[in-house]
Scaffold this motif. Structure first.
Motif: not given
Length: 222
Positions: A2-7, A33-36
């Protein structure tokens, strides 16, 4: 893989979370689209309280220290009408429900709504523990994104929609389990999730010019 994510772990009424608003805005713009967003529930349920004079003095002193360190504005309107206002609760419950509801409409609106609610509170001096205030701000944020959100109906949902309340509670419980697993003891906390590992970003980076942080993360997220 999976693509890296920012949390991003936060509470809407956390002054230090407001202090890193420029950094969060930069992250949301760069990686919508990658910020949770993970609401911690720090100041809801058992963490909520009435705004007593003693608590107001403590909060204002802490806010002034944050302003001195970061430049984020805590206005006199906020001091007078929120901290020293009558029958005001320090309670992020309705904000958390609003964030959960708007996330279901469009996840990229969640950090925008959080920011506008912070502006409404800390600069404009509006009581964001009130459903009417939260609903009005949410309606405005939705309209700017081309979404129609009736403020009156949304305010009613914040108070009476049991499914929304349950979804928000479940979300906060999941965040708290996540914090316990990673030994996260405070907010705000930004993490990079890549290659199956979580890397905590030093919170001091969130209170500075966000450009160096964005550049560093861009290399990691590419």
């Amino acid at each position: 893989m999976s693509a890296p994510q920012l949390i991003y772990v936060f509470d809407p009424l956390c002054g230090w979370c407001y202090a890193c608003a420029p950094a969060l805005a930069a992250l949301a713009h760069s990686w919508p689209d990658r910020l949770e967003m993970l609401p911690s529930g720090l100041f809801s349920e058992t963490g909520a309280r009435e705004l007593s004079p003693d608590w107001a003095r403590y909060a204002w002193g802490n806010d002034q220290r944050i302003e001195d360190m970061t430049g984020q504005i805590f206005s006199e309107d906020y001091h007078r009408d929120v901290l020293l206002g009558k029958n005001v609760r320090f309670d992020s419950a309705l904000i958390n429900r609003a964030l959960t509801a708007i996330r279901a409409i469009d996840p990229t609106l969640e950090p925008k709504l959080l920011h506008e609610l912070q502006v409404a509170r800390y600069i404009k001096g509006r009581n964001t523990a009130e459903g009417s205030v939260v609903a009005q701000v949410a309606s405005t944020v939705a309209s700017l994104a081309g979404q129609v959100l009736d403020a009156s109906a949304f305010e009613s949902r914040l108070h009476t929609d049991e499914l929304l309340a349950d979804e928000t509670y479940t979300r906060i419980q999941a965040t708290q389990r996540f914090m316990n697993q990673l030994n996260i003891r405070g907010v705000p906390q930004l993490l990079l999730h890549a290659d199956g590992k979580f890397e905590a970003i030093d919170s001091s980076e969130l209170y500075q010019n966000p450009a160096p942080l964005v550049d560093r993360l861009r290399r990691r997220l590419s």
